[in-house]
Design an enzyme around this catalytic site. Structure first.
Site, PDB file in Angstrom:
ATOM      1  N   GLY A  32       0.822  -1.215   0.000  1.00 29.91           N
ATOM      2  CA  GLY A  32       0.000   0.000   0.000  1.00 29.91           C
ATOM      3  C   GLY A  32       0.854   1.263   0.000  1.00 29.91           C
ATOM      4  CG  ASP A  37       0.985  -0.223  10.566  1.00 27.60           C
ATOM      5  OD1 ASP A  37      -0.159  -0.209  10.071  1.00 27.60           O
ATOM      6  OD2 ASP A  37       1.962   0.296  10.009  1.00 27.60           O
ATOM      7  NE  ARG A  45      -3.127  -5.419   9.443  1.00 20.52           N
ATOM      8  CZ  ARG A  45      -2.030  -4.737   9.128  1.00 20.52           C
ATOM      9  NH1 ARG A  45      -1.819  -3.543   9.660  1.00 20.52           N
ATOM     10  NH2 ARG A  45      -1.146  -5.234   8.307  1.00 20.52           N
ATOM     11  NE  ARG A  47       2.136  -3.751  10.270  1.00 19.05           N
ATOM     12  CZ  ARG A  47       3.460  -3.550  10.195  1.00 19.05           C
ATOM     13  NH1 ARG A  47       4.275  -4.214  10.982  1.00 19.05           N
ATOM     14  NH2 ARG A  47       3.957  -2.673   9.337  1.00 19.05           N
TER      15      ARG A  47
HETATM   16  C1  S3P Z   1       2.425   3.992   6.314  1.00 20.02           C
HETATM   17  C2  S3P Z   1       1.321   4.583   6.814  1.00 20.02           C
HETATM   18  C3  S3P Z   1       0.219   3.854   7.455  1.00 20.02           C
HETATM   19  C4  S3P Z   1       0.656   2.465   7.895  1.00 20.02           C
HETATM   20  C5  S3P Z   1       1.426   1.745   6.837  1.00 20.02           C
HETATM   21  C6  S3P Z   1       2.663   2.538   6.437  1.00 20.02           C
HETATM   22  C7  S3P Z   1       3.450   4.808   5.644  1.00 20.02           C
HETATM   23  O1  S3P Z   1      -0.832   3.708   6.520  1.00 20.02           O
HETATM   24  O2  S3P Z   1      -0.468   1.697   8.256  1.00 20.02           O
HETATM   25  O3  S3P Z   1       1.824   0.464   7.264  1.00 20.02           O
HETATM   26  O4  S3P Z   1       4.570   4.323   5.418  1.00 20.02           O
HETATM   27  O5  S3P Z   1       3.145   5.974   5.331  1.00 20.02           O
HETATM   28  P1  S3P Z   1      -1.942   4.856   6.298  1.00 20.02           P
HETATM   29  O6  S3P Z   1      -1.254   6.036   5.764  1.00 20.02           O
HETATM   30  O7  S3P Z   1      -2.921   4.257   5.344  1.00 20.02           O
HETATM   31  O8  S3P Z   1      -2.533   5.105   7.663  1.00 20.02           O
END
Ligand code: S3P
Length: 430
Positions: free
Chosen positions: A95, A316, A347, A389
Protein backbone atom coordinates in the site's frame (compact mmCIF):
# COMPACT_ATOMS: atom_id res chain seq x y z
CA UNK A 1 1.89 -21.26 1.19
CA UNK A 2 3.27 -23.44 3.97
CA UNK A 3 2.15 -24.39 7.45
CA UNK A 4 4.20 -24.00 10.60
CA UNK A 5 3.65 -25.75 13.90
CA UNK A 6 4.24 -23.66 16.99
CA UNK A 7 4.14 -24.66 20.65
CA UNK A 8 3.54 -22.94 23.94
CA UNK A 9 6.93 -21.79 25.19
CA UNK A 10 8.46 -23.18 28.36
CA UNK A 11 11.15 -20.50 28.26
CA UNK A 12 10.85 -16.80 28.95
CA UNK A 13 12.13 -14.40 26.26
CA UNK A 14 15.45 -12.86 27.15
CA UNK A 15 18.31 -10.91 25.62
CA UNK A 16 18.74 -8.20 23.02
CA UNK A 17 17.13 -8.03 19.63
CA UNK A 18 18.02 -5.92 16.60
CA UNK A 19 14.80 -5.96 14.56
CA UNK A 20 15.12 -5.03 10.85
CA UNK A 21 14.96 -1.51 9.42
CA UNK A 22 11.80 0.54 9.45
CA UNK A 23 9.44 -0.25 6.57
CA UNK A 24 8.07 3.28 6.12
CA UNK A 25 11.55 4.84 6.17
CA UNK A 26 13.06 2.19 3.87
CA UNK A 27 10.36 2.88 1.26
CA UNK A 28 10.90 6.62 1.49
CA UNK A 29 14.69 6.31 1.31
CA UNK A 30 14.31 4.58 -2.07
CA UNK A 31 11.69 7.08 -3.30
CA UNK A 32 13.82 10.06 -2.35
CA UNK A 33 17.09 8.48 -3.52
CA UNK A 34 15.53 7.87 -6.93
CA UNK A 35 14.00 11.37 -7.16
CA UNK A 36 17.27 13.04 -6.09
CA UNK A 37 20.33 13.80 -8.19
CA UNK A 38 23.53 11.99 -7.28
CA UNK A 39 24.33 9.02 -5.09
CA UNK A 40 22.21 7.89 -2.14
CA UNK A 41 23.54 5.23 0.23
CA UNK A 42 21.01 3.50 2.46
CA UNK A 43 22.15 1.45 5.45
CA UNK A 44 19.97 -0.97 7.41
CA UNK A 45 17.40 -1.13 4.60
CA UNK A 46 14.47 -3.50 5.23
CA UNK A 47 14.72 -6.35 2.72
CA UNK A 48 11.03 -7.24 3.15
CA UNK A 49 8.90 -7.92 0.08
CA UNK A 50 7.18 -4.50 0.17
CA UNK A 51 10.39 -2.47 0.10
CA UNK A 52 11.84 -4.67 -2.65
CA UNK A 53 8.69 -3.82 -4.61
CA UNK A 54 9.57 -0.13 -4.32
CA UNK A 55 13.11 -0.80 -5.62
CA UNK A 56 11.75 -2.77 -8.60
CA UNK A 57 9.27 0.02 -9.43
CA UNK A 58 12.04 2.62 -9.76
CA UNK A 59 14.32 0.21 -11.62
CA UNK A 60 11.54 -0.16 -14.18
CA UNK A 61 11.85 3.61 -14.74
CA UNK A 62 15.56 3.29 -15.46
CA UNK A 63 16.95 4.26 -12.02
CA UNK A 64 20.21 2.43 -11.17
CA UNK A 65 19.81 0.70 -7.81
CA UNK A 66 22.20 -1.85 -6.29
CA UNK A 67 20.90 -3.74 -3.30
CA UNK A 68 23.14 -6.06 -1.40
CA UNK A 69 21.45 -7.20 1.79
CA UNK A 70 20.67 -4.23 3.96
CA UNK A 71 22.78 -1.82 1.94
CA UNK A 72 21.28 -0.02 -1.06
CA UNK A 73 23.05 2.35 -3.41
CA UNK A 74 21.05 4.52 -5.78
CA UNK A 75 22.66 6.48 -8.59
CA UNK A 76 20.10 8.78 -10.14
CA UNK A 77 20.08 11.82 -12.35
CA UNK A 78 16.87 12.94 -10.71
CA UNK A 79 13.21 12.60 -11.60
CA UNK A 80 13.67 14.45 -14.90
CA UNK A 81 15.63 11.43 -16.17
CA UNK A 82 13.02 8.75 -15.36
CA UNK A 83 11.95 6.67 -18.39
CA UNK A 84 8.47 5.46 -19.26
CA UNK A 85 8.29 1.85 -17.99
CA UNK A 86 7.77 -0.70 -20.77
CA UNK A 87 5.55 -2.96 -18.66
CA UNK A 88 2.83 -2.40 -16.06
CA UNK A 89 4.34 -1.98 -12.58
CA UNK A 90 3.56 -4.76 -10.07
CA UNK A 91 3.03 -3.30 -6.58
CA UNK A 92 2.49 -6.69 -4.91
CA UNK A 93 1.01 -6.23 -1.44
CA UNK A 94 2.46 -2.77 -0.83
CA UNK A 95 0.00 0.00 0.00
CA UNK A 96 2.82 2.44 0.77
CA UNK A 97 4.43 1.97 -2.65
CA UNK A 98 1.02 2.39 -4.32
CA UNK A 99 -0.05 5.58 -2.55
CA UNK A 100 3.34 7.27 -2.79
CA UNK A 101 4.12 6.32 -6.38
CA UNK A 102 0.78 7.69 -7.54
CA UNK A 103 2.03 11.14 -6.54
CA UNK A 104 5.26 10.71 -8.48
CA UNK A 105 3.77 9.19 -11.64
CA UNK A 106 0.99 11.79 -11.83
CA UNK A 107 3.58 14.50 -12.48
CA UNK A 108 5.90 12.71 -14.93
CA UNK A 109 5.50 13.01 -18.71
CA UNK A 110 4.57 9.43 -19.49
CA UNK A 111 1.98 6.70 -19.25
CA UNK A 112 2.06 3.95 -16.62
CA UNK A 113 -0.18 1.16 -15.38
CA UNK A 114 -0.12 -0.07 -11.78
CA UNK A 115 -1.46 -3.37 -10.46
CA UNK A 116 -1.09 -5.42 -7.29
CA UNK A 117 -2.10 -8.62 -5.50
CA UNK A 118 -5.66 -9.52 -4.47
CA UNK A 119 -5.41 -7.61 -1.19
CA UNK A 120 -3.98 -4.41 -2.69
CA UNK A 121 -6.53 -4.53 -5.50
CA UNK A 122 -9.27 -4.14 -2.89
CA UNK A 123 -7.68 -1.22 -1.03
CA UNK A 124 -8.90 2.31 -1.78
CA UNK A 125 -6.64 4.46 -3.94
CA UNK A 126 -9.11 7.33 -4.40
CA UNK A 127 -7.94 8.87 -1.11
CA UNK A 128 -4.76 9.87 -3.02
CA UNK A 129 -6.15 9.92 -6.57
CA UNK A 130 -8.84 12.55 -5.73
CA UNK A 131 -6.43 15.27 -4.51
CA UNK A 132 -3.96 14.40 -7.27
CA UNK A 133 -6.74 14.83 -9.85
CA UNK A 134 -7.43 18.22 -8.30
CA UNK A 135 -3.78 19.00 -9.07
CA UNK A 136 -4.42 18.01 -12.72
CA UNK A 137 -3.51 14.30 -12.66
CA UNK A 138 -5.14 11.89 -15.10
CA UNK A 139 -5.71 8.65 -13.18
CA UNK A 140 -8.17 6.05 -14.37
CA UNK A 141 -9.14 2.61 -13.14
CA UNK A 142 -11.85 0.33 -11.80
CA UNK A 143 -14.89 1.94 -10.16
CA UNK A 144 -14.11 5.44 -11.45
CA UNK A 145 -10.44 5.18 -10.64
CA UNK A 146 -10.86 4.03 -7.04
CA UNK A 147 -9.06 0.69 -7.26
CA UNK A 148 -6.04 -0.88 -8.95
CA UNK A 149 -5.27 -1.57 -11.74
CA UNK A 150 -4.82 2.14 -12.40
CA UNK A 151 -3.62 3.85 -15.56
CA UNK A 152 -1.82 7.17 -15.11
CA UNK A 153 -1.07 9.70 -17.80
CA UNK A 154 1.38 12.14 -16.25
CA UNK A 155 0.68 15.88 -16.50
CA UNK A 156 2.18 19.15 -15.39
CA UNK A 157 0.54 19.37 -11.95
CA UNK A 158 -0.51 22.54 -10.13
CA UNK A 159 -0.14 23.01 -6.39
CA UNK A 160 -3.15 22.73 -4.04
CA UNK A 161 -3.91 23.14 -0.36
CA UNK A 162 -5.41 19.89 0.81
CA UNK A 163 -7.14 18.88 4.03
CA UNK A 164 -7.38 15.05 4.05
CA UNK A 165 -10.48 13.43 5.52
CA UNK A 166 -8.55 10.29 6.46
CA UNK A 167 -5.68 10.29 8.92
CA UNK A 168 -3.09 8.76 6.64
CA UNK A 169 0.63 9.35 6.17
CA UNK A 170 0.41 7.59 2.83
CA UNK A 171 -2.13 10.13 1.58
CA UNK A 172 -0.12 13.06 2.94
CA UNK A 173 3.04 11.68 1.34
CA UNK A 174 1.44 10.91 -2.05
CA UNK A 175 0.15 14.49 -2.28
CA UNK A 176 3.46 16.03 -1.13
CA UNK A 177 5.38 13.96 -3.71
CA UNK A 178 2.93 15.20 -6.37
CA UNK A 179 3.62 18.68 -4.95
CA UNK A 180 7.36 18.23 -5.53
CA UNK A 181 6.67 17.91 -9.26
CA UNK A 182 3.94 20.62 -9.38
CA UNK A 183 4.05 24.34 -10.12
CA UNK A 184 3.69 26.35 -6.90
CA UNK A 185 3.56 25.44 -3.22
CA UNK A 186 1.49 22.43 -2.14
CA UNK A 187 0.23 22.34 1.44
CA UNK A 188 -1.30 19.40 3.30
CA UNK A 189 -3.11 20.26 6.55
CA UNK A 190 -3.85 17.23 8.72
CA UNK A 191 -6.41 17.00 11.51
CA UNK A 192 -4.11 14.74 13.54
CA UNK A 193 -0.40 14.35 13.00
CA UNK A 194 0.50 11.12 11.21
CA UNK A 195 4.01 9.68 10.82
CA UNK A 196 6.27 12.44 9.52
CA UNK A 197 9.05 10.47 7.83
CA UNK A 198 8.34 12.11 4.46
CA UNK A 199 8.84 15.58 5.94
CA UNK A 200 12.09 14.42 7.60
CA UNK A 201 13.27 12.83 4.38
CA UNK A 202 12.57 16.01 2.36
CA UNK A 203 14.84 17.85 4.78
CA UNK A 204 17.55 15.17 4.66
CA UNK A 205 17.62 15.44 0.84
CA UNK A 206 18.04 19.22 1.03
CA UNK A 207 14.50 20.26 0.04
CA UNK A 208 12.72 23.42 1.05
CA UNK A 209 9.86 22.00 3.16
CA UNK A 210 7.98 23.88 5.87
CA UNK A 211 6.29 22.20 8.79
CA UNK A 212 4.02 24.46 10.81
CA UNK A 213 2.04 22.43 13.34
CA UNK A 214 -0.30 20.22 11.33
CA UNK A 215 0.50 21.95 8.00
CA UNK A 216 3.28 20.77 5.68
CA UNK A 217 4.24 22.78 2.58
CA UNK A 218 6.53 21.80 -0.25
CA UNK A 219 7.80 24.11 -2.96
CA UNK A 220 7.35 22.49 -6.40
CA UNK A 221 9.97 21.77 -9.09
CA UNK A 222 12.90 21.79 -6.68
CA UNK A 223 15.91 19.50 -6.86
CA UNK A 224 16.77 16.94 -4.25
CA UNK A 225 20.37 15.93 -3.63
CA UNK A 226 21.44 12.34 -2.91
CA UNK A 227 22.54 11.64 0.66
CA UNK A 228 23.34 8.94 3.22
CA UNK A 229 20.44 7.42 5.15
CA UNK A 230 20.69 5.18 8.20
CA UNK A 231 17.31 3.51 8.66
CA UNK A 232 16.23 3.14 12.32
CA UNK A 233 14.95 -0.29 13.35
CA UNK A 234 11.20 -0.69 12.98
CA UNK A 235 9.15 -0.05 16.12
CA UNK A 236 6.22 -1.78 14.40
CA UNK A 237 8.31 -4.98 14.25
CA UNK A 238 9.74 -4.46 17.75
CA UNK A 239 6.14 -4.25 19.03
CA UNK A 240 5.70 -8.02 18.58
CA UNK A 241 8.57 -8.78 20.97
CA UNK A 242 7.59 -5.99 23.38
CA UNK A 243 4.19 -7.65 23.70
CA UNK A 244 5.72 -11.15 23.82
CA UNK A 245 7.87 -10.08 26.79
CA UNK A 246 4.80 -8.62 28.52
CA UNK A 247 2.93 -11.91 27.98
CA UNK A 248 5.44 -14.64 28.82
CA UNK A 249 6.24 -14.84 32.57
CA UNK A 250 9.90 -14.25 33.45
CA UNK A 251 10.76 -12.45 30.19
CA UNK A 252 13.07 -9.43 29.86
CA UNK A 253 14.00 -8.17 26.39
CA UNK A 254 15.85 -5.12 25.03
CA UNK A 255 14.97 -3.89 21.56
CA UNK A 256 18.06 -2.09 20.30
CA UNK A 257 18.34 0.98 18.04
CA UNK A 258 14.60 1.24 17.51
CA UNK A 259 13.02 4.27 15.83
CA UNK A 260 11.36 6.38 18.56
CA UNK A 261 9.87 9.09 16.35
CA UNK A 262 6.95 10.41 18.49
CA UNK A 263 4.53 9.92 15.56
CA UNK A 264 5.22 6.18 15.89
CA UNK A 265 5.46 5.48 19.63
CA UNK A 266 1.75 5.09 20.37
CA UNK A 267 2.30 1.40 21.20
CA UNK A 268 4.67 2.37 24.03
CA UNK A 269 2.12 4.85 25.38
CA UNK A 270 -0.68 2.28 25.05
CA UNK A 271 1.12 -0.39 27.08
CA UNK A 272 1.99 2.29 29.66
CA UNK A 273 -1.72 3.15 29.83
CA UNK A 274 -2.30 -0.53 30.65
CA UNK A 275 0.18 -0.17 33.53
CA UNK A 276 3.46 -1.34 31.94
CA UNK A 277 6.77 0.09 33.09
CA UNK A 278 9.26 0.41 30.24
CA UNK A 279 12.85 1.52 30.26
CA UNK A 280 13.32 3.76 27.20
CA UNK A 281 16.72 5.29 26.42
CA UNK A 282 17.11 7.68 23.50
CA UNK A 283 20.60 7.14 22.09
CA UNK A 284 20.87 8.95 18.71
CA UNK A 285 19.26 11.51 16.42
CA UNK A 286 19.86 10.79 12.72
CA UNK A 287 18.16 12.42 9.72
CA UNK A 288 15.40 13.91 11.85
CA UNK A 289 14.63 10.52 13.44
CA UNK A 290 15.12 9.58 17.11
CA UNK A 291 16.67 6.18 17.84
CA UNK A 292 16.94 4.35 21.16
CA UNK A 293 16.66 1.15 23.20
CA UNK A 294 13.49 -0.18 24.83
CA UNK A 295 13.72 -2.70 27.67
CA UNK A 296 10.59 -4.49 28.77
CA UNK A 297 9.88 -7.25 31.29
CA UNK A 298 6.90 -9.46 32.00
CA UNK A 299 4.24 -7.59 33.98
CA UNK A 300 0.57 -7.99 34.78
CA UNK A 301 -1.47 -5.33 33.02
CA UNK A 302 -4.93 -3.80 33.25
CA UNK A 303 -7.38 -3.24 30.39
CA UNK A 304 -7.72 0.32 29.09
CA UNK A 305 -9.59 2.49 26.60
CA UNK A 306 -7.34 3.22 23.62
CA UNK A 307 -8.77 6.05 21.51
CA UNK A 308 -8.23 9.43 19.86
CA UNK A 309 -4.91 10.87 18.69
CA UNK A 310 -2.90 7.87 19.89
CA UNK A 311 -4.52 5.67 17.21
CA UNK A 312 -2.64 7.00 14.12
CA UNK A 313 0.56 6.74 16.19
CA UNK A 314 0.03 2.98 16.62
CA UNK A 315 -2.28 1.99 13.77
CA UNK A 316 -0.12 -0.99 12.70
CA UNK A 317 0.33 -2.19 16.29
CA UNK A 318 -3.36 -2.62 17.12
CA UNK A 319 -3.47 -6.35 16.19
CA UNK A 320 -0.65 -7.18 18.63
CA UNK A 321 -2.12 -4.87 21.29
CA UNK A 322 -5.42 -6.75 20.96
CA UNK A 323 -3.59 -9.97 21.79
CA UNK A 324 -2.03 -8.31 24.85
CA UNK A 325 -5.48 -7.14 25.96
CA UNK A 326 -6.77 -10.74 26.11
CA UNK A 327 -4.44 -11.35 29.08
CA UNK A 328 -4.89 -8.02 30.90
CA UNK A 329 -7.14 -7.67 33.94
CA UNK A 330 -10.47 -6.28 32.74
CA UNK A 331 -11.82 -5.13 29.42
CA UNK A 332 -9.95 -3.17 26.74
CA UNK A 333 -11.83 -0.96 24.29
CA UNK A 334 -10.24 0.23 21.05
CA UNK A 335 -12.06 3.18 19.43
CA UNK A 336 -11.49 5.64 16.54
CA UNK A 337 -9.65 2.99 14.53
CA UNK A 338 -11.93 2.61 11.48
CA UNK A 339 -8.79 2.94 9.31
CA UNK A 340 -7.99 -0.65 10.34
CA UNK A 341 -10.63 -1.73 7.85
CA UNK A 342 -8.43 -0.52 4.94
CA UNK A 343 -5.20 -2.35 5.75
CA UNK A 344 -3.75 -5.53 4.17
CA UNK A 345 -6.90 -7.16 5.56
CA UNK A 346 -9.88 -5.58 7.31
CA UNK A 347 -7.93 -5.77 10.58
CA UNK A 348 -11.00 -5.31 12.78
CA UNK A 349 -12.52 -8.46 11.30
CA UNK A 350 -9.26 -10.42 10.89
CA UNK A 351 -8.05 -9.72 14.46
CA UNK A 352 -11.43 -10.69 15.93
CA UNK A 353 -11.68 -13.85 13.79
CA UNK A 354 -8.11 -14.91 14.61
CA UNK A 355 -8.33 -14.39 18.36
CA UNK A 356 -11.70 -16.18 18.41
CA UNK A 357 -9.94 -19.19 16.87
CA UNK A 358 -7.74 -19.22 19.97
CA UNK A 359 -10.97 -19.31 22.00
CA UNK A 360 -10.93 -15.62 23.04
CA UNK A 361 -13.96 -13.47 23.67
CA UNK A 362 -13.99 -10.17 21.86
CA UNK A 363 -16.30 -8.34 19.52
CA UNK A 364 -15.89 -5.98 16.59
CA UNK A 365 -17.34 -2.47 16.60
CA UNK A 366 -17.56 -0.15 13.58
CA UNK A 367 -14.37 1.68 14.65
CA UNK A 368 -12.50 -0.86 16.76
CA UNK A 369 -13.16 -3.75 19.12
CA UNK A 370 -14.01 -4.67 22.69
CA UNK A 371 -11.71 -7.31 24.15
CA UNK A 372 -12.38 -9.23 27.35
CA UNK A 373 -9.37 -9.68 29.63
CA UNK A 374 -7.93 -12.54 31.66
CA UNK A 375 -8.56 -15.18 29.01
CA UNK A 376 -6.97 -18.56 28.33
CA UNK A 377 -5.82 -19.12 24.75
CA UNK A 378 -6.06 -22.57 23.20
CA UNK A 379 -3.84 -23.60 20.29
CA UNK A 380 -5.60 -24.08 16.94
CA UNK A 381 -5.04 -24.08 13.20
CA UNK A 382 -5.04 -20.39 12.31
CA UNK A 383 -4.60 -18.57 9.00
CA UNK A 384 -2.76 -15.27 8.59
CA UNK A 385 -5.22 -14.25 5.85
CA UNK A 386 -2.07 -13.29 3.92
CA UNK A 387 -1.53 -10.37 6.35
CA UNK A 388 2.01 -10.12 7.79
CA UNK A 389 0.93 -8.48 11.03
CA UNK A 390 -1.80 -11.08 11.65
CA UNK A 391 0.78 -13.83 10.97
CA UNK A 392 3.16 -12.41 13.59
CA UNK A 393 0.32 -11.90 16.07
CA UNK A 394 -0.56 -15.61 15.69
CA UNK A 395 3.08 -16.62 16.29
CA UNK A 396 3.22 -14.56 19.52
CA UNK A 397 -0.19 -15.90 20.62
CA UNK A 398 1.13 -19.46 20.17
CA UNK A 399 3.77 -18.78 22.86
CA UNK A 400 1.04 -18.54 25.51
CA UNK A 401 -1.67 -20.76 23.98
CA UNK A 402 -2.10 -24.24 25.43
CA UNK A 403 -1.05 -27.10 23.13
CA UNK A 404 -0.11 -26.71 19.51
CA UNK A 405 -0.83 -23.90 17.07
CA UNK A 406 -0.58 -24.30 13.31
CA UNK A 407 0.05 -21.10 11.38
CA UNK A 408 -0.89 -21.37 7.73
CA UNK A 409 0.62 -19.04 5.08
CA UNK A 410 3.58 -18.04 7.22
CA UNK A 411 5.24 -16.51 4.13
CA UNK A 412 2.99 -13.45 4.52
CA UNK A 413 5.38 -12.35 7.30
CA UNK A 414 8.12 -11.74 4.69
CA UNK A 415 6.35 -8.49 3.75
CA UNK A 416 7.87 -6.69 6.74
CA UNK A 417 9.97 -9.13 8.79
CA UNK A 418 11.69 -11.93 6.82
CA UNK A 419 13.88 -12.90 9.82
CA UNK A 420 11.03 -12.89 12.36
CA UNK A 421 11.25 -16.58 13.34
CA UNK A 422 15.05 -16.54 13.63
CA UNK A 423 14.82 -13.56 15.99
CA UNK A 424 12.02 -15.15 18.01
CA UNK A 425 13.98 -18.39 18.39
CA UNK A 426 17.07 -16.46 19.49
CA UNK A 427 15.04 -14.69 22.19
CA UNK A 428 13.64 -17.94 23.58
CA UNK A 429 17.03 -19.67 23.15
CA UNK A 430 15.67 -22.84 21.54
C1 S3P B 1 2.42 3.99 6.31
C2 S3P B 1 1.32 4.58 6.81
C3 S3P B 1 0.22 3.85 7.46
C4 S3P B 1 0.66 2.46 7.89
C5 S3P B 1 1.43 1.74 6.84
C6 S3P B 1 2.66 2.54 6.44
C7 S3P B 1 3.45 4.81 5.64
O1 S3P B 1 -0.83 3.71 6.52
O2 S3P B 1 -0.47 1.70 8.26
O3 S3P B 1 1.82 0.46 7.26
O4 S3P B 1 4.57 4.32 5.42
O5 S3P B 1 3.14 5.97 5.33
P1 S3P B 1 -1.94 4.86 6.30
O6 S3P B 1 -1.25 6.04 5.76
O7 S3P B 1 -2.92 4.26 5.34
O8 S3P B 1 -2.53 5.10 7.66
Amino acid sequence: MSDMTLNKTNHPLSGECFVPGDKSISHRAVFFGALAKGRTEIKNFLTGDDCLTTIAAFESMGVRITQSGEQVIIDSEGYQSFKEPLQPIDLGNSGTTARLILGVLSGLPFHTTLYGDDSLTQRPMDRVAIPLREMGAKIDGREKGKFLPLAIRGQQLSAITFTPEVKSAQVKSGVLLGGLLAEGTTTVIESTKTRDHTENMFKAFGADVKVDGLAVSIEGRQHLTGTKIQVPRDISSAAFFIVAALLVPGSCVTLKDVGLNPTRTGILDAVKLMGAKLDIKETKHIGGEVIGDVTVSYQELTGAVIEGDIIPRMIDEIPILALLATKANGQTIIKDAEELRFKETDRIESVVATLRQFGCQLKPTPDGMIIEGDQTLTGAKVDSFGDHRIGMMIAIASLIATGETTLTDKEAINVSYPTFFEHLEALIHI
